[in-house]
Design an enzyme around this catalytic site. Structure first.
Site, PDB file in Angstrom:
ATOM      1  N   ARG A 119      29.679  34.591  27.559  1.00 38.48           N
ATOM      2  CA  ARG A 119      30.537  35.549  26.845  1.00 38.48           C
ATOM      3  C   ARG A 119      30.501  35.354  25.334  1.00 38.48           C
ATOM      4  O   ARG A 119      30.701  36.302  24.577  1.00 38.48           O
ATOM      5  CB  ARG A 119      31.981  35.449  27.354  1.00 38.48           C
ATOM      6  CG  ARG A 119      32.147  35.993  28.771  1.00 38.48           C
ATOM      7  CD  ARG A 119      33.588  35.907  29.225  1.00 38.48           C
ATOM      8  NE  ARG A 119      33.690  36.138  30.663  1.00 38.48           N
ATOM      9  CZ  ARG A 119      34.679  35.687  31.424  1.00 38.48           C
ATOM     10  NH1 ARG A 119      35.652  34.966  30.874  1.00 38.48           N
ATOM     11  NH2 ARG A 119      34.694  35.945  32.712  1.00 38.48           N
ATOM     12  N   CYS A 159      39.269  38.083  33.281  1.00 38.60           N
ATOM     13  CA  CYS A 159      40.026  39.022  34.115  1.00 38.60           C
ATOM     14  C   CYS A 159      41.397  39.367  33.530  1.00 38.60           C
ATOM     15  O   CYS A 159      41.874  40.495  33.676  1.00 38.60           O
ATOM     16  CB  CYS A 159      40.191  38.471  35.526  1.00 38.60           C
ATOM     17  SG  CYS A 159      40.949  36.831  35.623  1.00 38.60           S
ATOM     18  N   HIS A 252      47.194  40.755  37.767  1.00 37.70           N
ATOM     19  CA  HIS A 252      47.631  40.089  36.546  1.00 37.70           C
ATOM     20  C   HIS A 252      48.530  41.034  35.758  1.00 37.70           C
ATOM     21  O   HIS A 252      48.147  42.171  35.451  1.00 37.70           O
ATOM     22  CB  HIS A 252      46.434  39.709  35.676  1.00 37.70           C
ATOM     23  CG  HIS A 252      45.613  38.580  36.220  1.00 37.70           C
ATOM     24  ND1 HIS A 252      45.962  37.840  37.328  1.00 37.70           N
ATOM     25  CD2 HIS A 252      44.421  38.053  35.778  1.00 37.70           C
ATOM     26  CE1 HIS A 252      45.043  36.916  37.549  1.00 37.70           C
ATOM     27  NE2 HIS A 252      44.101  37.021  36.623  1.00 37.70           N
ATOM     28  N   ASN A 337      43.167  41.833  39.372  1.00 38.74           N
ATOM     29  CA  ASN A 337      42.295  40.858  38.729  1.00 38.74           C
ATOM     30  C   ASN A 337      40.950  40.650  39.413  1.00 38.74           C
ATOM     31  O   ASN A 337      39.960  40.308  38.759  1.00 38.74           O
ATOM     32  CB  ASN A 337      43.004  39.511  38.583  1.00 38.74           C
ATOM     33  CG  ASN A 337      43.516  38.985  39.906  1.00 38.74           C
ATOM     34  OD1 ASN A 337      44.401  39.585  40.518  1.00 38.74           O
ATOM     35  ND2 ASN A 337      42.979  37.880  40.376  1.00 38.74           N
TER      36      ASN A 337
END
Length: 360
Positions: A119, A159, A252, A337
């Site tokens: 990432r 997430c 979430h 999520n």
């Protein structure tokens, strides 16, 4: 789209890998040809390898039960020869994941990654399809670095970001200056169920390793721009986050506070959310929600139990918008999520890249 793709799932036995199998069971474009996992599971059928650890509410796809698992690390070339691309959701050390994903990419097998290892890599796009589809433009530069013709890596974000970043994104051009996000994260985000995580019952755990750093840094890459073959992070808004694990199976939730450069009406904000349309909606991608952001007027919504599966778990729910005494506004938002936040988000990203020709 008429084109069909053969795909593999790397890390198929874990919770996100299991979710991939259920999402791809009847996918109109993507057909699972390979399941792979660690050397401990290689050589076993999928059903044998997962055993009593199947965590999905729906049964294991019958078409995959008897597929024999390959070794995710040792069978890279074999897997790459059998598929057009892979979804990757492995449980390994970050440096090992980074090396494994590059190994697949260099074998000319594109990787749709659910992992965090790449990432932060400047030429690896981290795509939320409704927000930054243009980041796919960095892929040719990544291929040049890797020395590949087809192979590349694309990642989905953390997430928990899906629970609040989409709602903030719809307001960015109104001059968002700072954001405070407190996320209340389901146990499936840790790959757990209530049976395997008894410590969470009647409890809240105020620490999730690395989560707050990801929540504060990753949005700036998502809101960045492609320049000279790399993604340059955005400078604003400033973000601070607090992340807690709560006794919820899936979903979430985020309590969000935000300030703007100038006064913005609540009516304008709600209008922005309700009318938001992204590239997946315009392209009518198979996994795209019809409406990305849903605003609830009820004072007790959104709720994980009631709203996490909205639009097959791919929509984001928002509610409780009101003025705040320290920031300008506050609201609550929610996403599923392991669907929008994990496997579903990766499948949607792959659909976008397929339509754009990056998987051909």
């Amino acid at each position: 789209m008429d084109k069909q793709y053969n795909v593999g799932i790397i890390g198929a036995t874990g919770m996100v890998g299991q979710r991939f199998t259920t999402l791809l069971e009847n996918h109109p474009w993507f057909h699972v040809k390979v399941l792979a996992a660690s050397s401990r599971s290689a050589g076993k059928t999928y059903k044998e390898a997962v055993g009593n650890r199947w965590a999905m509410a729906t049964p294991m796809p019958a078409t995959m039960e008897n597929m024999v698992l390959l070794d995710a690390e040792q069978d890279v070339e074999k897997i790459a020869s059998m598929v057009d691309f892979v979804f990757c959701a492995v449980n390994m050390k970050k440096e090992e994941i980074r090396a494994l994903e590059e190994k697949y990419a260099k074998a000319e097998c594109p990787v749709m990654s659910n992992n965090s290892a790449h990432r932060g890599t400047p030429d690896v796009p981290m795509i939320i399809p409704e927000i930054n589809p243009e980041h796919a433009e960095v892929i040719p530069s990544q291929r040049q670095r890797l020395g590949t013709r087809r192979g590349f890596i694309a990642v989905k974000s953390n997430c928990s970001l899906q629970s609040y970043v989409p709602a903030v994104n719809a307001l960015r051009d109104l001059g968002v200056t700072k954001v405070l996000a407190c996320t209340y994260q389901a146990i499936s985000g840790a790959g757990k169920t209530f049976e395997t995580f008894p410590d969470i019952l009647d409890n809240v755990i105020p620490y999730i390793g690395g989560e707050e750093e990801k929540s504060e840094q990753e949005p700036l890459k998502i809101w960045g721009h492609v320049e000279n073959g790399r993604i340059v992070n955005a400078d604003s808004p400033s973000i601070t986050a607090q992340c807690l694990r709560v006794p919820v199976s899936d979903g979430h939730t985020a309590a969000v506070f935000a300030s703007f450069e100038k006064k913005v009406s609540l009516e304008e904000i709600i209008h922005r959310w309700e009318s938001y349309v992204g590239e997946p909606q315009k392209l009518n991608l198979p996994s795209a929600p019809r409406q990305f952001l849903h605003y609830f007027t009820e004072s007790d919504r959104p709720q994980a139990k009631l709203d996490r599966n909205l639009e097959n778990g791919m929509a984001v729910s928002v509610g409780r918008l009101r003025p705040d005494t320290q920031y300008d506004i506050k609201f609550v938002s929610l996403s599923h999520n392991t669907l929008r936040g994990a496997a579903g988000g990766a499948v949607l990203m792959a659909e976008l890249l397929a339509v754009k020709g990056y998987l051909d």
